[in-house]
Design an enzyme around this catalytic site. Structure first.
Site, PDB file in Angstrom:
ATOM      1  N   ASP A  34       1.011  -1.000  -0.023  1.00  0.00           N
ATOM      2  CA  ASP A  34       0.083   0.036   0.114  1.00  0.00           C
ATOM      3  C   ASP A  34       0.902   1.278  -0.174  1.00  0.00           C
ATOM      4  O   ASP A  34       1.918   1.444   0.570  1.00  0.00           O
ATOM      5  CB  ASP A  34      -1.190  -0.002   1.215  1.00  0.00           C
ATOM      6  CG  ASP A  34      -2.137   1.061   1.236  1.00  0.00           C
ATOM      7  OD1 ASP A  34      -3.166   0.535   1.045  1.00  0.00           O
ATOM      8  OD2 ASP A  34      -1.850   2.178   0.933  1.00  0.00           O
ATOM      9  N   THR A  37      -1.830   6.344   0.671  1.00  0.00           N
ATOM     10  CA  THR A  37      -2.435   7.690   0.193  1.00  0.00           C
ATOM     11  C   THR A  37      -3.347   8.269   1.268  1.00  0.00           C
ATOM     12  O   THR A  37      -3.297   7.729   2.216  1.00  0.00           O
ATOM     13  CB  THR A  37      -3.210   7.517  -1.042  1.00  0.00           C
ATOM     14  OG1 THR A  37      -4.265   7.030  -0.384  1.00  0.00           O
ATOM     15  CG2 THR A  37      -2.570   7.064  -2.044  1.00  0.00           C
ATOM     16  N   THR A 100      -2.941   5.411 -11.131  1.00  0.00           N
ATOM     17  CA  THR A 100      -3.034   4.340 -10.100  1.00  0.00           C
ATOM     18  C   THR A 100      -3.993   3.200 -10.685  1.00  0.00           C
ATOM     19  O   THR A 100      -3.530   2.009 -10.896  1.00  0.00           O
ATOM     20  CB  THR A 100      -3.691   4.715  -8.818  1.00  0.00           C
ATOM     21  OG1 THR A 100      -2.464   5.391  -8.133  1.00  0.00           O
ATOM     22  CG2 THR A 100      -3.941   3.390  -7.887  1.00  0.00           C
ATOM     23  N   THR A 133     -15.945  -2.187  -9.599  1.00  0.00           N
ATOM     24  CA  THR A 133     -17.120  -1.747  -9.000  1.00  0.00           C
ATOM     25  C   THR A 133     -18.613  -1.782  -9.852  1.00  0.00           C
ATOM     26  O   THR A 133     -18.189  -2.107 -11.109  1.00  0.00           O
ATOM     27  CB  THR A 133     -16.910  -0.216  -8.740  1.00  0.00           C
ATOM     28  OG1 THR A 133     -18.175   0.595  -8.570  1.00  0.00           O
ATOM     29  CG2 THR A 133     -16.112   0.263 -10.099  1.00  0.00           C
ATOM     30  N   ASP A 134     -19.415  -1.666  -9.449  1.00  0.00           N
ATOM     31  CA  ASP A 134     -20.800  -1.403 -10.286  1.00  0.00           C
ATOM     32  C   ASP A 134     -20.883  -0.270 -11.178  1.00  0.00           C
ATOM     33  O   ASP A 134     -21.592  -0.235 -12.307  1.00  0.00           O
ATOM     34  CB  ASP A 134     -21.868  -1.919  -9.706  1.00  0.00           C
ATOM     35  CG  ASP A 134     -22.430  -0.619  -8.476  1.00  0.00           C
ATOM     36  OD1 ASP A 134     -21.413   0.059  -8.178  1.00  0.00           O
ATOM     37  OD2 ASP A 134     -23.444  -0.782  -7.635  1.00  0.00           O
ATOM     38  N   GLU A 135     -20.092   0.840 -10.700  1.00  0.00           N
ATOM     39  CA  GLU A 135     -20.082   2.017 -11.518  1.00  0.00           C
ATOM     40  C   GLU A 135     -19.763   1.885 -13.031  1.00  0.00           C
ATOM     41  O   GLU A 135     -19.892   2.617 -13.736  1.00  0.00           O
ATOM     42  CB  GLU A 135     -19.260   3.014 -10.597  1.00  0.00           C
ATOM     43  CG  GLU A 135     -19.636   3.076  -9.202  1.00  0.00           C
ATOM     44  CD  GLU A 135     -19.111   4.517  -8.342  1.00  0.00           C
ATOM     45  OE1 GLU A 135     -19.006   5.285  -9.150  1.00  0.00           O
ATOM     46  OE2 GLU A 135     -19.339   4.437  -7.304  1.00  0.00           O
ATOM     47  N   ASN A 188     -21.979  -0.400  -3.622  1.00  0.00           N
ATOM     48  CA  ASN A 188     -21.336   0.541  -2.608  1.00  0.00           C
ATOM     49  C   ASN A 188     -21.339  -0.355  -1.209  1.00  0.00           C
ATOM     50  O   ASN A 188     -22.249  -1.027  -0.697  1.00  0.00           O
ATOM     51  CB  ASN A 188     -22.349   1.662  -2.238  1.00  0.00           C
ATOM     52  CG  ASN A 188     -22.308   2.451  -3.264  1.00  0.00           C
ATOM     53  OD1 ASN A 188     -22.715   2.538  -4.657  1.00  0.00           O
ATOM     54  ND2 ASN A 188     -21.919   3.905  -3.005  1.00  0.00           N
ATOM     55  N   PRO A 305     -21.521  16.805 -10.672  1.00  0.00           N
ATOM     56  CA  PRO A 305     -21.627  16.927 -11.987  1.00  0.00           C
ATOM     57  C   PRO A 305     -21.481  15.401 -12.557  1.00  0.00           C
ATOM     58  O   PRO A 305     -20.808  14.648 -12.081  1.00  0.00           O
ATOM     59  CB  PRO A 305     -20.382  17.757 -12.411  1.00  0.00           C
ATOM     60  CG  PRO A 305     -19.746  18.100 -11.471  1.00  0.00           C
ATOM     61  CD  PRO A 305     -20.216  17.533 -10.014  1.00  0.00           C
TER      62      PRO A 305
HETATM   63  P1  NAD Z   1      -9.843   3.160  -0.186  1.00  0.00           P
HETATM   64  O1  NAD Z   1      -9.702   4.443  -1.111  1.00  0.00           O
HETATM   65  O2  NAD Z   1     -10.431   3.068   1.083  1.00  0.00           O
HETATM   66  O3  NAD Z   1      -8.537   2.404  -0.199  1.00  0.00           O
HETATM   67  C1  NAD Z   1      -7.468   2.527  -1.221  1.00  0.00           C
HETATM   68  C2  NAD Z   1      -6.258   1.891  -1.049  1.00  0.00           C
HETATM   69  O4  NAD Z   1      -5.306   1.872  -1.958  1.00  0.00           O
HETATM   70  C3  NAD Z   1      -5.632   3.058   0.059  1.00  0.00           C
HETATM   71  O5  NAD Z   1      -5.142   2.456   1.117  1.00  0.00           O
HETATM   72  C4  NAD Z   1      -4.351   3.623  -0.524  1.00  0.00           C
HETATM   73  O6  NAD Z   1      -3.417   3.896   0.244  1.00  0.00           O
HETATM   74  C5  NAD Z   1      -4.173   2.375  -1.579  1.00  0.00           C
HETATM   75  N1  NAD Z   1      -3.612   3.149  -2.824  1.00  0.00           N
HETATM   76  C6  NAD Z   1      -4.063   4.091  -3.665  1.00  0.00           C
HETATM   77  N2  NAD Z   1      -3.098   4.203  -4.588  1.00  0.00           N
HETATM   78  C7  NAD Z   1      -2.286   3.301  -4.441  1.00  0.00           C
HETATM   79  C8  NAD Z   1      -0.753   2.981  -5.260  1.00  0.00           C
HETATM   80  N3  NAD Z   1      -0.615   3.573  -6.372  1.00  0.00           N
HETATM   81  N4  NAD Z   1      -0.087   1.814  -4.891  1.00  0.00           N
HETATM   82  C9  NAD Z   1      -0.563   1.205  -3.597  1.00  0.00           C
HETATM   83  N5  NAD Z   1      -1.520   1.612  -2.920  1.00  0.00           N
HETATM   84  C10 NAD Z   1      -2.357   2.549  -3.446  1.00  0.00           C
HETATM   85  O7  NAD Z   1     -10.889   2.228  -1.476  1.00  0.00           O
HETATM   86  P2  NAD Z   1     -11.717   1.100  -0.976  1.00  0.00           P
HETATM   87  O8  NAD Z   1     -12.943   1.743  -0.844  1.00  0.00           O
HETATM   88  O9  NAD Z   1     -11.308   0.256  -0.055  1.00  0.00           O
HETATM   89  O10 NAD Z   1     -11.717   0.514  -2.386  1.00  0.00           O
HETATM   90  C11 NAD Z   1     -11.055  -0.713  -2.870  1.00  0.00           C
HETATM   91  C12 NAD Z   1     -11.322  -1.146  -4.173  1.00  0.00           C
HETATM   92  O11 NAD Z   1     -12.493  -1.876  -4.094  1.00  0.00           O
HETATM   93  C13 NAD Z   1     -11.133  -0.247  -5.126  1.00  0.00           C
HETATM   94  O12 NAD Z   1     -10.528  -0.896  -6.129  1.00  0.00           O
HETATM   95  C14 NAD Z   1     -12.611   0.336  -5.485  1.00  0.00           C
HETATM   96  O13 NAD Z   1     -12.452   0.558  -7.011  1.00  0.00           O
HETATM   97  C15 NAD Z   1     -13.245  -0.976  -5.318  1.00  0.00           C
HETATM   98  N6  NAD Z   1     -14.923  -0.787  -4.841  1.00  0.00           N
HETATM   99  C16 NAD Z   1     -14.855   0.043  -3.905  1.00  0.00           C
HETATM  100  C17 NAD Z   1     -16.298   0.140  -3.585  1.00  0.00           C
HETATM  101  C18 NAD Z   1     -16.647   1.228  -2.109  1.00  0.00           C
HETATM  102  O14 NAD Z   1     -17.873   1.333  -1.843  1.00  0.00           O
HETATM  103  N7  NAD Z   1     -15.867   1.540  -1.256  1.00  0.00           N
HETATM  104  C19 NAD Z   1     -17.310  -0.626  -4.119  1.00  0.00           C
HETATM  105  C20 NAD Z   1     -16.993  -1.452  -5.122  1.00  0.00           C
HETATM  106  C21 NAD Z   1     -15.719  -1.496  -5.412  1.00  0.00           C
HETATM  107  P1  TYD Z   2     -20.153   8.115  -2.475  1.00  0.00           P
HETATM  108  O1  TYD Z   2     -20.046   7.270  -0.917  1.00  0.00           O
HETATM  109  O2  TYD Z   2     -19.212   8.988  -2.738  1.00  0.00           O
HETATM  110  O3  TYD Z   2     -20.176   6.750  -3.424  1.00  0.00           O
HETATM  111  P2  TYD Z   2     -20.372   6.782  -5.061  1.00  0.00           P
HETATM  112  O4  TYD Z   2     -20.416   8.072  -5.544  1.00  0.00           O
HETATM  113  O5  TYD Z   2     -19.149   5.772  -5.438  1.00  0.00           O
HETATM  114  O6  TYD Z   2     -21.847   5.911  -4.978  1.00  0.00           O
HETATM  115  O7  TYD Z   2     -21.778   8.453  -2.699  1.00  0.00           O
HETATM  116  C1  TYD Z   2     -22.802   7.718  -2.521  1.00  0.00           C
HETATM  117  C2  TYD Z   2     -24.063   8.782  -2.827  1.00  0.00           C
HETATM  118  O8  TYD Z   2     -24.130   9.654  -1.786  1.00  0.00           O
HETATM  119  C3  TYD Z   2     -23.737   9.321  -4.138  1.00  0.00           C
HETATM  120  O9  TYD Z   2     -25.092   9.532  -4.868  1.00  0.00           O
HETATM  121  C4  TYD Z   2     -23.708  10.765  -3.817  1.00  0.00           C
HETATM  122  C5  TYD Z   2     -23.897  10.942  -2.516  1.00  0.00           C
HETATM  123  N1  TYD Z   2     -23.580  11.953  -1.641  1.00  0.00           N
HETATM  124  C6  TYD Z   2     -24.218  12.881  -0.870  1.00  0.00           C
HETATM  125  O10 TYD Z   2     -25.412  13.035  -1.051  1.00  0.00           O
HETATM  126  N2  TYD Z   2     -23.310  13.783  -0.066  1.00  0.00           N
HETATM  127  C7  TYD Z   2     -22.217  13.567   0.218  1.00  0.00           C
HETATM  128  O11 TYD Z   2     -21.622  14.200   0.874  1.00  0.00           O
HETATM  129  C8  TYD Z   2     -21.490  12.437  -0.512  1.00  0.00           C
HETATM  130  C9  TYD Z   2     -19.953  12.157  -0.096  1.00  0.00           C
HETATM  131  C10 TYD Z   2     -22.119  11.741  -1.126  1.00  0.00           C
END
Ligand code: NAD
Ligand code: TYD
Length: 369
Positions: A34, A37, A100, A133-135, A188, A305
């Site tokens: 890691d 960041t 990244t 991700t589903d996005e 999410n 946006p």
């Molecule tokens: P996060 O932002 O909490 O963590 C990302 C981690 O990656 C951090 O520890 C950061 O330091 C590390 N990182 C970033 N750039 C790096 C690099 N160049 N080299 C090494 N480490 C690096 O993210 P998360 O929410 O834990 O998401 C993890 C994965 O799951 C991502 O690939 C994301 O796209 C995917 N994902 C997340 C969600 C969600 O709801 N959070 C949902 C679906 C998929």
């Molecule tokens: P987020 O947690 O950023 O996840 P993602 O954009 O990947 O789905 O946001 C979840 C939803 O919540 C999204 O529709 C944006 C909205 N949101 C707010 O309404 N207020 C906020 O302060 C944030 C961070 C997100």
């Protein structure tokens, strides 16, 4: 699957995954790579057994380092979480997302190809699991069926576009070179150790500090929420029994409008404060500590946006093929999450750096103008 490289293991889902796996299988050892960041902290990995867990501070774009780790630790599995993951940040500064998420994923794939597909190593079992991700599927109309693995990609933010690019690279490495690889696309997540820039932890941390709760646009956007532990279990199922070359969608079957979710959480915060006088002392600025209602601090702010209106996952394939479904219901998941943030401020306060506070203020001020 004995010796794993987990990238991004100091982030939200990665840290939960490393903890889950080391707990569930005593045969496994993990190297976490890691870059730490703003979104990653070693605090999330405290207390793990040093004989089975090794932390490396480094960048997935560093080809030499990644190859050396694969070689020196004889790693047979990569679970790739590392990413820039916040949509709002990707809109403000997309470059780091391309670096990244796209170049970093390419670097890992190339290192795995070189290490695992060399003639001397062919036949040994290995697995690259790419977490996505589903996005990548875009935005759903209110009455459209949920995203399945057959849904065409239609990413609409720099974040989702960079993840879509990484998914395409990952599948190309399977089809072209035969790299044993699986992909999961998840909805999410919420739960412990999430950085408080994402909706649920941001609402909790703001509420505890008596700050307003920003809801983008009309709050009618819909997300499909999954408790992080269920995501970790799903990834483990794919690693153990998923078919190479396949994509598995993982989802909660749990769609919520942002505003409804926020109101549900506000009620839970009020009830929890009413039942525990110590919380009122520990978080005196919270509306709930001052006899007010947390809901009254909701503030509608300018929309994101290109904001995707709705995400929802059809998780039939992983249920059918791997007998996997989420275990947590939303109420218990959200309660556990709130309790974690209330009981573990050592876990999230260190994340509230000067950079975080600056970002939060800028993002908020721009939206309320
Ligand atoms: P996060 O932002 O909490 O963590 C990302 C981690 O990656 C951090 O520890 C950061 O330091 C590390 N990182 C970033 N750039 C790096 C690099 N160049 N080299 C090494 N480490 C690096 O993210 P998360 O929410 O834990 O998401 C993890 C994965 O799951 C991502 O690939 C994301 O796209 C995917 N994902 C997340 C969600 C969600 O709801 N959070 C949902 C679906 C998929
Ligand atoms: P987020 O947690 O950023 O996840 P993602 O954009 O990947 O789905 O946001 C979840 C939803 O919540 C999204 O529709 C944006 C909205 N949101 C707010 O309404 N207020 C906020 O302060 C944030 C961070 C997100």
């Amino acid at each position: 699957m004995r010796k794993l490289l987990v990238t991004g293991g100091a982030g939200f889902i990665g840290a939960n995954f490393v903890r889950h796996l080391l707990h569930s299988d005593p045969q496994i050892s993990v190297v976490t790579l890691d870059r730490l960041t703003y979104a990653g902290t070693q605090t999330s990995l405290h207390g793990l057994p040093p004989q089975r867990h090794h932390f490396v501070h480094g960048d997935i774009c560093d080809a030499e380092l990644v190859s050396k780790l694969l070689h020196d630790h004889a790693l047979d599995t990569i679970v790739h979480f590392a990413a820039e993951s916040h949509v709002d940040r990707s809109i403000a500064a997309p470059g780091e997302f391309v670096r990244t998420n796209v170049v970093g994923t390419y670097t890992l794939l190339e290192a795995a190809r070189t290490a695992w597909l060399a003639p001397a190593r062919r036949g040994e079992s290995a697995r690259f699991h790419h977490v996505s991700t589903d996005e990548v599927y875009g935005s759903l109309a209110p009455d459209a069926p949920p995203f399945s693995e057959a849904t065409a990609y239609d990413p609409r933010s720099p974040y989702s576009a960079s993840k879509a690019a990484s998914d395409h690279l990952a599948s190309a490495y399977h089809h072209t070179y035969g790299l044993p690889l699986t992909i999961s696309n998840c909805s999410n997540n919420y739960g412990p150790y999430q950085f408080p820039e994402k909706l649920i932890p941001l609402l909790i941390v703001n509420a505890l500090h008596g700050r307003e709760l920003p809801i983008y646009g009309d709050g009618g956007q819909i997300r499909d929420w999954l408790y992080v532990e269920d995501h970790c279990r799903g990834i483990e199922r794919v690693l153990r029994d998923g078919r190479p070359g396949q994509t598995y969608n993982i989802g909660g079957g749990n769609q919520w409008r942002n505003l409804d979710l926020c109101r549900r959480l506000c009620r839970m915060i009020d009830e929890t404060f009413a039942a525990d006088a110590r919380l009122r002392e520990r978080f005196p600025a919270a509306a709930a500590a001052q006899g007010g209602r947390t809901c009254d601090t909701i503030r509608f702010v300018a929309d994101r946006p290109g904001h995707d209106r709705r995400y929802a996952i059809d998780a039939a394939k992983i249920r059918r093929e791997l007998d996997f479904g989420p275990a947590a219901d939303f109420d218990s998941g959200i309660r556990k999450t709130l309790e974690w943030y209330l009981d573990n401020d050592w876990g999230w306060r260190p994340l509230l750096s000067a950079d975080y506070r600056r970002w939060l203020a800028q993002n908020y001020t721009a939206r309320v103008k």
